[in-house]
Scaffold this motif. Structure first.
Motif, mmCIF file in Angstrom:
data_model
loop_
_atom_site.group_PDB
_atom_site.id
_atom_site.type_symbol
_atom_site.label_atom_id
_atom_site.label_comp_id
_atom_site.label_asym_id
_atom_site.label_seq_id
_atom_site.Cartn_x
_atom_site.Cartn_y
_atom_site.Cartn_z
ATOM 1 N N TRP A 37 123.783 -74.282 -60.819
ATOM 2 C CA TRP A 37 123.429 -73.436 -61.952
ATOM 3 C C TRP A 37 122.635 -72.229 -61.455
ATOM 4 C CZ3 TRP A 37 124.552 -74.818 -67.124
ATOM 5 C CH2 TRP A 37 125.068 -76.102 -67.297
ATOM 6 N N LEU A 38 122.737 -71.121 -62.200
ATOM 7 C CA LEU A 38 121.946 -69.933 -61.911
ATOM 8 C C LEU A 38 121.700 -69.191 -63.216
ATOM 9 C CD1 LEU A 38 120.665 -68.047 -59.761
ATOM 10 C CD2 LEU A 38 122.852 -66.804 -59.703
ATOM 11 N N HIS A 39 120.423 -68.956 -63.524
ATOM 12 C CA HIS A 39 120.051 -68.241 -64.751
ATOM 13 C C HIS A 39 120.702 -68.855 -65.982
ATOM 14 C CE1 HIS A 39 118.152 -65.501 -62.083
ATOM 15 N NE2 HIS A 39 119.243 -64.851 -61.723
ATOM 16 N N HIS A 40 120.610 -70.172 -66.123
ATOM 17 C CA HIS A 40 121.109 -70.896 -67.302
ATOM 18 C C HIS A 40 122.630 -71.027 -67.357
ATOM 19 C CE1 HIS A 40 118.310 -72.687 -69.852
ATOM 20 N NE2 HIS A 40 118.117 -71.766 -70.766
ATOM 21 N N GLN A 41 123.371 -70.570 -66.343
ATOM 22 C CA GLN A 41 124.830 -70.621 -66.390
ATOM 23 C C GLN A 41 125.388 -71.407 -65.208
ATOM 24 O OE1 GLN A 41 125.762 -66.352 -66.575
ATOM 25 N NE2 GLN A 41 126.301 -66.625 -68.720
ATOM 26 N N ARG A 42 126.592 -71.999 -65.415
ATOM 27 C CA ARG A 42 127.281 -72.669 -64.304
ATOM 28 C C ARG A 42 127.633 -71.604 -63.261
ATOM 29 N NH1 ARG A 42 129.731 -75.022 -69.118
ATOM 30 N NH2 ARG A 42 131.253 -73.345 -69.061
ATOM 31 N N HIS A 43 127.160 -71.801 -62.053
ATOM 32 C CA HIS A 43 127.361 -70.764 -61.034
ATOM 33 C C HIS A 43 127.274 -71.404 -59.657
ATOM 34 C CE1 HIS A 43 127.325 -66.451 -59.842
ATOM 35 N NE2 HIS A 43 126.716 -66.935 -58.769
ATOM 36 N N GLY A 44 128.386 -71.320 -58.895
ATOM 37 C CA GLY A 44 128.451 -71.960 -57.585
ATOM 38 C C GLY A 44 129.551 -73.004 -57.570
ATOM 39 N N GLN A 45 129.329 -74.103 -56.885
ATOM 40 C CA GLN A 45 130.307 -75.178 -56.828
ATOM 41 C C GLN A 45 129.974 -76.249 -57.866
ATOM 42 O OE1 GLN A 45 133.148 -75.194 -54.753
ATOM 43 N NE2 GLN A 45 132.430 -73.087 -54.561
ATOM 44 N N GLY A 46 131.013 -76.695 -58.577
ATOM 45 C CA GLY A 46 130.752 -77.704 -59.582
ATOM 46 C C GLY A 46 132.002 -78.417 -60.039
ATOM 47 N N VAL A 47 131.804 -79.553 -60.716
ATOM 48 C CA VAL A 47 132.895 -80.373 -61.243
ATOM 49 C C VAL A 47 132.708 -80.519 -62.746
ATOM 50 C CG1 VAL A 47 134.038 -82.619 -61.173
ATOM 51 C CG2 VAL A 47 133.051 -81.659 -59.077
ATOM 52 N N TYR A 48 133.730 -80.121 -63.503
ATOM 53 C CA TYR A 48 133.707 -80.286 -64.963
ATOM 54 C C TYR A 48 134.727 -81.360 -65.321
ATOM 55 C CZ TYR A 48 133.184 -79.016 -69.878
ATOM 56 O OH TYR A 48 132.908 -79.042 -71.221
ATOM 57 N N THR A 49 134.262 -82.426 -65.971
ATOM 58 C CA THR A 49 135.122 -83.551 -66.348
ATOM 59 C C THR A 49 135.307 -83.575 -67.861
ATOM 60 O OG1 THR A 49 134.295 -84.848 -64.475
ATOM 61 C CG2 THR A 49 135.435 -86.044 -66.231
ATOM 62 N N TYR A 50 136.583 -83.614 -68.299
ATOM 63 C CA TYR A 50 136.908 -83.649 -69.720
ATOM 64 C C TYR A 50 136.951 -85.098 -70.188
ATOM 65 C CZ TYR A 50 138.173 -78.786 -68.997
ATOM 66 O OH TYR A 50 138.135 -77.450 -68.677
ATOM 67 N N HIS A 51 136.130 -85.411 -71.185
ATOM 68 C CA HIS A 51 135.994 -86.786 -71.644
ATOM 69 C C HIS A 51 137.280 -87.327 -72.256
ATOM 70 C CE1 HIS A 51 134.245 -90.344 -73.475
ATOM 71 N NE2 HIS A 51 134.716 -89.964 -74.648
ATOM 72 N N ASP A 52 137.983 -86.501 -73.054
ATOM 73 C CA ASP A 52 139.129 -87.015 -73.798
ATOM 74 C C ASP A 52 140.350 -87.265 -72.939
ATOM 75 O OD1 ASP A 52 139.486 -84.370 -73.307
ATOM 76 O OD2 ASP A 52 140.264 -83.850 -75.288
ATOM 77 N N THR A 53 140.506 -86.564 -71.815
ATOM 78 C CA THR A 53 141.684 -86.740 -70.965
ATOM 79 C C THR A 53 141.371 -87.305 -69.589
ATOM 80 O OG1 THR A 53 141.545 -84.496 -70.059
ATOM 81 C CG2 THR A 53 142.809 -84.788 -72.109
ATOM 82 N N GLY A 54 140.134 -87.187 -69.147
ATOM 83 C CA GLY A 54 139.784 -87.614 -67.802
ATOM 84 C C GLY A 54 140.110 -86.574 -66.748
ATOM 85 N N SER A 55 140.696 -85.446 -67.152
ATOM 86 C CA SER A 55 141.013 -84.377 -66.209
ATOM 87 C C SER A 55 139.726 -83.745 -65.682
ATOM 88 C CB SER A 55 141.881 -83.313 -66.877
ATOM 89 O OG SER A 55 143.116 -83.853 -67.291
ATOM 90 N N ARG A 56 139.812 -83.169 -64.472
ATOM 91 C CA ARG A 56 138.631 -82.564 -63.863
ATOM 92 C C ARG A 56 138.986 -81.215 -63.249
ATOM 93 N NH1 ARG A 56 137.015 -85.806 -59.187
ATOM 94 N NH2 ARG A 56 139.163 -86.516 -59.202
ATOM 95 N N TYR A 57 138.062 -80.264 -63.375
ATOM 96 C CA TYR A 57 138.163 -79.029 -62.602
ATOM 97 C C TYR A 57 137.128 -79.110 -61.492
ATOM 98 C CZ TYR A 57 137.444 -74.259 -61.042
ATOM 99 O OH TYR A 57 137.293 -73.134 -60.256
ATOM 100 N N VAL A 58 137.573 -78.906 -60.259
ATOM 101 C CA VAL A 58 136.687 -78.941 -59.095
ATOM 102 C C VAL A 58 136.823 -77.607 -58.374
ATOM 103 C CG1 VAL A 58 136.098 -80.125 -56.945
ATOM 104 C CG2 VAL A 58 137.062 -81.421 -58.860
ATOM 105 N N GLY A 59 135.724 -76.860 -58.295
ATOM 106 C CA GLY A 59 135.838 -75.576 -57.618
ATOM 107 C C GLY A 59 134.671 -74.661 -57.885
ATOM 108 N N THR A 60 134.959 -73.364 -57.838
ATOM 109 C CA THR A 60 133.935 -72.327 -57.904
ATOM 110 C C THR A 60 133.729 -71.844 -59.333
ATOM 111 O OG1 THR A 60 134.620 -71.613 -55.690
ATOM 112 C CG2 THR A 60 133.217 -70.108 -56.932
ATOM 113 N N TRP A 61 132.463 -71.587 -59.675
ATOM 114 C CA TRP A 61 132.082 -71.022 -60.968
ATOM 115 C C TRP A 61 131.290 -69.740 -60.741
ATOM 116 C CZ3 TRP A 61 133.212 -73.660 -65.621
ATOM 117 C CH2 TRP A 61 133.732 -74.952 -65.453
#
Length: 293
Positions: A119-143
């Motif tokens: 995180w940086l200044h209250h925002q997703r910034h850098g490397q991170g993983v976002y996981t969607y609860h309803d599908t189980g899909s994930r985004y892995v990468g740069t923000w």
């Protein structure tokens, strides 16, 4: 994804002269110093450590709207490690710098989605993983400033997409990798698509993502070891024709899987165009200073 509200408590008016209540330790100068509890005029409460009149060290701040922060403070600001519980049930657990989410942290959204990363200044910034609860899909990468940018991959149940992302969408060359053992290479482009007529019968143009496949690479089969027995020879009557039929069936299976995977990735990326993390500082729960009484 469900939007989240983390509106903070109302700030009290300094001119009213109401300084709140305090029960705790003080230093020789009469300042709040050590362990204490404060009840602010707006109904918020703080219980924890003070240093020279300022919240400093470990403490718990409770907002009258139901929000709660448990963690470290420095000079009246959230600074260090801490957990913020928002009124809608979501929470952030991780690093804070001068009242802002910064460093590594885990945000669990009200709908069950989870972001784990930088995180940086209250925002997703850098490397991170976002996981969607309803599908189980994930985004892995740069923000970058809250959005998917640069190299990343969308990982689904039986396949994944790898490539570059721009403004939360896949863009340019990339590939689908399927668990059945094949890859489809291609490119995502933006295409203008005319929609329904607007006012004065002018057509409304919308930009949509279009996947343009270029090639499919099948799984490379392993060569049997020398000490293994050779499989029985196929029935001569089913030789070439049987092989062609098998290859055709495999091709149809690959094409069906590719089509399904492409649709799922485009649907998932389309849902990320409006991230729901409460990024704007104006939505951050303010913490009025608990002045000396």
């Amino acid at each position: 994804m469900v939007a989240m509200s983390d509106a903070g408590s109302e700030e009290f008016d300094d001119d009213q002269g109401n300084l709140g209540e305090y029960d705790g330790e003080r230093n020789e100068a009469g300042e709040r110093h050590g362990v204490g509890k404060a009840v602010l005029p707006n109904g918020d409460t703080y219980q924890g450590l003070y240093e020279n009149g300022k919240r400093s060290g470990q403490g718990t701040y409770r907002f009258k709207n139901g929000a709660r922060y448990v963690g470290e403070y420095d000079m009246n600001k959230k600074h260090g490690q801490g957990t913020f519980y928002y009124p809608d049930g979501s929470r952030y657990e991780g690093s804070w710098v001068e009242d802002q989410r910064q460093g590594h942290g885990v945000y669990t959204y009200a709908n069950g989605d989870i972001y784990d990363g930088d995180w940086l200044h209250h925002q997703r910034h850098g490397q991170g993983v976002y996981t969607y609860h309803d599908t189980g899909s994930r985004y892995v990468g740069t923000w970058v400033t809250g959005k998917m940018e640069s190299a990343g991959e969308f990982i689904h149940l039986n396949h994944k997409y790898q490539g570059n992302f721009v403004n939360n969408n896949p863009s340019g060359p990339g590939k689908y990798v399927f668990d059945i053992g094949c890859e489809q290479h291609g490119e995502f482009t933006q295409v203008d698509q005319d929609g329904a007529d607007g006012e004065d019968d002018d057509p409304i143009s919308a930009t949509v993502l279009k996947w343009r496949p270029t090639s499919i690479t099948s799984l490379t089969r392993m060569t049997p070891a020398k000490d293994q027995k050779k499989p029985p020879s196929p029935d001569p009557g089913k030789g070439p024709e049987g092989k062609e039929k098998q290859e055709e069936e495999e091709k149809l299976k690959v094409e069906a899987t590719v089509t399904e995977g492409q649709a799922l990735t485009e649907e998932q990326t389309g849902r990320t165009k409006t991230p729901t993390t409460p990024e704007p500082e104006t939505q951050k729960p303010p913490e009025p200073e608990d002045k000396e009484d």
